[in-house]
Design an enzyme around this catalytic site. Structure first.
Site, mmCIF file in Angstrom:
data_model
loop_
_atom_site.group_PDB
_atom_site.id
_atom_site.type_symbol
_atom_site.label_atom_id
_atom_site.label_comp_id
_atom_site.label_asym_id
_atom_site.label_seq_id
_atom_site.Cartn_x
_atom_site.Cartn_y
_atom_site.Cartn_z
ATOM 1 N N SER A 47 -2.017 4.129 15.351
ATOM 2 C CA SER A 47 -1.621 5.580 15.310
ATOM 3 C C SER A 47 -2.798 6.402 15.832
ATOM 4 O O SER A 47 -2.510 7.188 16.546
ATOM 5 C CB SER A 47 -1.462 6.193 13.776
ATOM 6 O OG SER A 47 -2.568 5.673 13.045
ATOM 7 N N CYS B 292 0.759 -1.136 -0.008
ATOM 8 C CA CYS B 292 0.043 -0.021 -0.035
ATOM 9 C C CYS B 292 0.869 1.381 0.191
ATOM 10 O O CYS B 292 0.398 2.295 -0.537
ATOM 11 C CB CYS B 292 -1.209 -0.061 1.158
ATOM 12 S SG CYS B 292 -0.436 -0.019 2.841
ATOM 13 N N ARG C 228 -2.277 6.801 8.146
ATOM 14 C CA ARG C 228 -2.195 6.964 6.463
ATOM 15 C C ARG C 228 -1.497 8.334 6.263
ATOM 16 O O ARG C 228 -0.943 8.527 5.105
ATOM 17 C CB ARG C 228 -3.333 6.991 5.974
ATOM 18 C CG ARG C 228 -4.178 5.673 6.264
ATOM 19 C CD ARG C 228 -5.568 5.523 5.770
ATOM 20 N NE ARG C 228 -5.805 4.047 5.871
ATOM 21 C CZ ARG C 228 -7.135 3.638 6.390
ATOM 22 N NH1 ARG C 228 -8.113 4.470 6.624
ATOM 23 N NH2 ARG C 228 -7.457 2.359 6.567
ATOM 24 N N LYS D 108 -6.563 -8.268 11.386
ATOM 25 C CA LYS D 108 -6.463 -6.849 11.184
ATOM 26 C C LYS D 108 -7.793 -6.143 10.785
ATOM 27 O O LYS D 108 -8.276 -6.744 9.835
ATOM 28 C CB LYS D 108 -5.285 -6.443 10.176
ATOM 29 C CG LYS D 108 -5.211 -5.027 9.590
ATOM 30 C CD LYS D 108 -4.121 -5.004 8.782
ATOM 31 C CE LYS D 108 -3.949 -3.549 8.447
ATOM 32 N NZ LYS D 108 -2.756 -3.203 7.396
ATOM 33 N N LYS E 190 -4.677 -6.209 15.437
ATOM 34 C CA LYS E 190 -4.439 -4.709 15.166
ATOM 35 C C LYS E 190 -5.925 -4.145 14.805
ATOM 36 O O LYS E 190 -6.462 -4.742 14.073
ATOM 37 C CB LYS E 190 -3.468 -4.846 14.064
ATOM 38 C CG LYS E 190 -3.424 -3.112 13.507
ATOM 39 C CD LYS E 190 -2.351 -3.022 12.513
ATOM 40 C CE LYS E 190 -2.257 -1.501 11.968
ATOM 41 N NZ LYS E 190 -1.331 -1.555 11.075
#
Length: 318
Positions: A268, A116, A199, A189, A242
């Site tokens: 994050s 990604c 991101r 995930k 996650k």
């Protein structure tokens, strides 16, 4: 008559604590940006920085000196394309970063293994139109894993949630002689809102659609156990849940059911909520992150991937 508060007085409270955290349980994520020459602040993650190849050795050395045992590397390449070719380039940013860290420290280096950050469309696999192609992506993940191992990565961590990615990666590693390189699979995930700041940090947003077609529905619990079991059957040596805090029930079940070394990623958004609230004086940052990490450890995590690894080590030592 039993009085529980007898065990809650200072000194005794700590002595009888059921859960303890050590710096040795923590992994520090690091973003390495091929385009910069000095650290660059990440606006959405107060106190965190993208590192350059030039600044990376100093940071890695500081973490090692503090007793942090491992890092998880994410790469930001100079150029992206439709097939994410920078991910499996032997001279790519992650490959260079791994060599740099291994040449300068004894840290355990874990590499995030996904397309990604390297694709122009931002999805975790190859695409045709607006469809993400699972099976066509698998050989590229295998090639990426081999290039990471060849650079010196100690552990590869596939995160793209492609079906059968672990089998493809294990086969590729074994075929090229990296039979001793373990796989830490992002096995459970979820398609989470809490990835937002990441991101920005990794510039891994997507140009169309979303990732709900391959990341898990937050409503599902049993599905996580199926995902973990499949990855173990395909050769995962360690598994991950996650995000961490919103999914402690999943984490506990995974650890209890499978017993494999289990990681949790305090992502994050979890980090930034604490850090941003602390900046405004709404939370005691040290107390908040310590409580969060303790809860994650209590739920069954052997390893916690956290942006607070360095700060924890600075405060509490090795």
């Amino acid at each position: 008559m039993r009085r529980m508060r007898r065990l809650r007085t200072p000194g005794i409270r700590e002595m009888v604590a059921e859960t303890t955290i050590s710096t040795k349980n923590l992994v520090q994520p690091i973003f390495v940006d091929e385009r910069i020459s000095r650290p660059q602040a990440i606006e959405a993650m107060p106190g965190q920085f993208r590192q350059s190849l030039e600044s990376l050795p100093a940071l890695a050395g500081a973490l090692e000196d503090l007793g942090v045992p491992a890092i998880l590397l994410f790469g930001l390449p100079s150029n992206k394309d439709e097939v994410g070719s920078a991910a499996y380039d032997d001279q790519g940013i992650i490959q260079k970063a791994v060599r740099t860290v291994k040449e300068n420290t004894g840290l355990i280096v874990i590499t995030d293994l996904c397309l990604c950050e390297y694709t122009s469309h931002g999805h975790c696999g190859l695409v045709r139109g607006e469809k993400v192609l699972n099976d066509e992506t698998l050989p590229l993940l295998g090639e990426t894993a081999v290039s990471h191992a060849a650079a010196g990565a100690d552990i590869v961590a596939p995160s793209g949630m492609m079906d059968h990615m672990v089998a493809a990666i294990r086969a590729a590693l074994d075929m090229d002689g990296y039979t001793d390189t373990p796989i830490l699979s992002y096995a459970a995930k979820y398609a989470s809102t809490f990835y937002g700041p990441f991101r920005e940090a990794a510039e891994s947003g997507y140009s169309f659609g979303d990732r709900k077609g391959y990341q898990m529905n937050p409503a599902n619990f049993a599905e996580a156990l199926w995902e973990v079991q499949l990855d173990i059957e395909e050769g995962a040596d360690m598994v991950m849940v996650k995000p961490a805090m919103p999914y402690l029930d999943v984490l506990r079940a995974v650890k209890d059911m499978f017993g494999l070394p289990t990681a949790a990623y305090q992502v994050s958004g979890e980090y930034s909520m604490i850090a941003a609230a602390a900046e405004r004086g709404w939370l005691d940052e040290r107390a908040a992150f310590m409580e969060a990490l303790t809860c994650i450890k209590r739920a069954g995590a052997d390893m916690i991937i956290t942006y607070y690894a360095r700060k924890f080590a600075e405060i509490y030592g090795a």
